[in-house]
Design an enzyme around this catalytic site. Structure first.
Site, short mmCIF file in Angstrom:
data_model
loop_
_atom_site.label_atom_id
_atom_site.label_comp_id
_atom_site.label_asym_id
_atom_site.label_seq_id
_atom_site.Cartn_x
_atom_site.Cartn_y
_atom_site.Cartn_z
N HIS B 140 0.86 -1.18 0.00
CA HIS B 140 0.00 0.00 0.00
C HIS B 140 0.91 1.24 0.00
CE1 HIS B 140 -2.89 2.89 1.76
NE2 HIS B 140 -3.85 2.03 1.48
N ASP B 218 2.96 -4.82 7.99
CA ASP B 218 1.75 -4.02 7.90
C ASP B 218 0.57 -4.97 8.02
OD1 ASP B 218 -0.50 -2.64 7.17
OD2 ASP B 218 0.29 -1.89 5.27
N GLN B 221 -4.68 -5.37 6.91
CA GLN B 221 -5.68 -6.32 6.41
C GLN B 221 -5.66 -7.61 7.22
OE1 GLN B 221 -7.90 -5.53 4.13
NE2 GLN B 221 -6.99 -3.58 3.56
N LYS B 244 -10.43 -0.70 10.22
CA LYS B 244 -10.69 -1.89 9.40
C LYS B 244 -11.07 -3.08 10.28
CE LYS B 244 -7.20 -0.54 5.95
NZ LYS B 244 -7.94 0.15 4.91
N CYS B 382 -4.70 2.43 -3.77
CA CYS B 382 -3.52 2.96 -3.09
C CYS B 382 -2.33 2.03 -3.25
CB CYS B 382 -3.78 3.22 -1.61
SG CYS B 382 -5.04 4.44 -1.31
#
Lengths: 151, 424
Positions: B140, B218, B221, B244, B382
């Site tokens: 991202h 990261d 998600q 999220k 993104c």
């Protein structure tokens, strides 16, 4: 469920020009050229123009990748703007921006008639930039710039 | 303090003995009963931001109505209670990630800010000019741009590990970049927001460590769909965002090993992050407060705490099983649509599915679906460099959450068939 409700946006003329844009061509000889970018979706449109001896915009070609709305808008733009002097094109662009932002088709600018199928865009705020992208490129080319601002 | 959320992960169904029931879960999300353009909302854009259960909404309004003041400063009942509520979320996050210590949990505004914190503080304070940061092609923008800024300001090199045509990290190329590159830090997604690919986190971390690099994941998600265990994968940094994970916007998390946080200089200066201040010199508060300058996102942290409790009540095992079933169903169903191409075919993937369609631009797909109440994302997500790698300008993306139903995927497929005819 069907998509009848989107016919206000995707009128036949838009689907037709979006699928087969007749004026999509890269002019090999040109006097000015500018590109526009829609950073939200990655769509691009490059517009090249040739001036006629009287100072009008004699020929316009574009090379684009994008959605049906932006392709159709570019194609209809070429039809509406070709042969007009730059100041008329600027006025037409201003009227067109008003059309796609408000959906108001009452303008007296006769040149705008061919663009009115795009008035449905006003109902879809996230799509207005799709319709204005080729115009932003054309205006930048008229101003002697090579890049259209994204706004 | 909140109880052992880690142990609650094992419970599975919300009520012991009652299996996962998506219809009941949907009743916890008030927004799911809304209509859009006169159609029942089918929300398939949870990877951009998830909807919020009533528990989160109520926790935040309950705090504002009954128990709210600034934290860490007031010598009064309201401030003490609010501080307890805020700090208890740190315990919950530590349990969620199986972090060794609650003091390793730093609250940020979102993932982006957490990565910027690491880039700025660890990047300038610990990494040396000439060392490299290694990212992947499927990052991202939030895990690309902060490292470019560090490169330009601090003279580190930025290396990019390729992904295969299947949309997986190219492990051989990754290893050779590590072997050659004097890599100080690997920063890589735990799950792609475009392809749904899971990174083999433990293997990726072991390789980084073998070559002397630290590793940041990261988890924006990944943490939504599977239990994350920073000790099991042997991470050095792990970041995610609250919104999220069914929590509110404005709250994110950085976890890092205590010895790293101790070595890192502060990121932002101000109140709450100091031990003492004079005009000559200030000294820093201990970790994690050293990294939390100014009044934090108190209400948002409380909301995140409620979201974590909610997820733990259902249980990651049950969530993962439900979403795996949704993903399998979606991949099978969408594959039958002529002219539709699913992007990426990773072996290990979750409920984020990007696709393109012959003759229909992603934006046109999204507009048509929206007309029938179906929300998907369209664009570059993104992740422009990944789009370039895949030779695409944009894709449409459907993403699933614990409240997504098989019927919603059927509605998506049915409408995509109509989109295809519309543009034919």
């Amino acid at each position: 469920m069907s998509f009848d409700a989107v016919r206000d946006l995707y009128q036949d003329v838009i689907l037709r020009h979006g699928r087969n844009p007749v004026h999509m061509q890269r002019l090999e000889v040109f006097d000015a050229a500018a590109s526009g970018d829609n950073p939200m979706c990655g769509d691009r449109c490059e517009v090249r123009i040739q001036y006629a001896p009287d100072g009008a915009v004699g020929t316009i070609g574009f090379d684009a990748r994008g959605c049906a709305i932006s392709m159709a808008s570019a194609d209809l733009m070429v039809e509406a703007a070709t042969g007009r002097p730059p100041e008329d094109i600027r006025a037409l662009a201003s009227d067109f921006y008003g059309l796609v932002r408000t959906g108001d088709t009452a303008s007296e600018n006769t040149a705008l008639a061919a663009l009115k199928p795009l008035s449905g865009v006003a109902e879809y705020p996230s799509r207005i930039k799709c319709a204005t992208l080729p115009w932003a490129a054309l205006l930048a080319a008229l101003d002697g710039q090579t890049e259209a601002s994204s706004e | 303090m909140v109880g052992d959320a880690g142990a609650m992960n094992q419970i599975g169904p919300r009520i012991p003995g009652v299996p996962f029931n998506v219809d009941r879960i949907r009743q916890d999300f008030p927004i799911l009963s809304q209509s859009v353009r006169g159609k029942k909302l089918v929300f398939l854009d949870s990877a951009a931001s998830a909807q919020k259960p009533r528990a989160v909404i109520e926790a935040m309004s309950h705090a504002m109505e009954t128990q709210y003041a600034n934290v860490h400063r007031g010598l009064h009942w309201m401030s003490e209670r609010t501080t307890d509520a805020y700090e208890s979320v740190r315990d919950q996050v530590a349990s969620l990630l199986n972090a060794p210590s609650r003091d390793e949990i730093v609250f940020t505004r979102n993932t982006t800010e957490a990565i910027n914190l690491v880039a700025h503080s660890y990047g300038r304070g610990v990494l040396q000019p000439g060392q490299a940061v290694l990212i992947s092609e499927m990052e991202h923008h939030s895990n690309i741009v902060p490292w470019q800024m560090l490169r330009d300001a601090h003279g580190i090199r930025l290396l990019v590990a390729p992904v295969t045509d299947a949309g997986e990290l190219d492990m051989a190329a990754y290893e050779s970049l590590l072997a050659d590159g004097n890599v100080g830090l690997v920063a890589i997604t735990h799950m792609s927001n475009v392809l749904g690919t899971y990174t083999p986190a433990a293997r990726v971390a072991a390789l980084a460590h073998r070559f002397g690099a630290r590793i940041l994941f990261d988890g924006s998600q990944a943490v939504v769909h599977r239990a994350a265990d920073v000790q099991a994968i042997d991470a050095d940094f792990y970041v995610f965002t609250g919104h999220k994970l069914y929590g509110p916007t404005g709250i994110g998390v950085l976890w890092a090993r205590a010895e790293l946080l101790d070595r890192m200089p502060p990121f932002l200066g101000g109140g709450d992050m100091i031990s003492s201040v004079s005009f000559e010199k200030s000294t820093w508060a201990r970790v994690p407060h050293k990294f939390e300058a100014g009044t934090p996102a108190i209400l948002e942290a409380i909301g995140l705490g409620a979201a974590i409790s909610y997820v733990n009540e259902i249980g990651y095992d049950a969530i993962a099983a439900h979403e795996q079933s949704l993903t399998d169903h979606a991949l099978a169903t969408l594959s039958t649509i002529d002219g539709l191409y699913i992007i990426g075919r990773a072996q290990d993937r979750g409920g984020v599915i990007s696709f393109t369609m012959d003759g229909a631009h992603a934006h046109d797909i999204a507009t048509l679906l929206d007309r029938n109440g179906i929300a998907v994302r369209a664009g570059h997500h993104c992740a422009e460099p990944l789009m370039q790698r895949l030779g695409l300008d944009s894709t449409a993306r459907a993403s699933f959450a614990l409240y997504t139903t098989h019927a919603e995927i059927d509605a998506l497929a049915e409408n995509l068939e109509r989109v295809r005819s519309f543009f034919q």
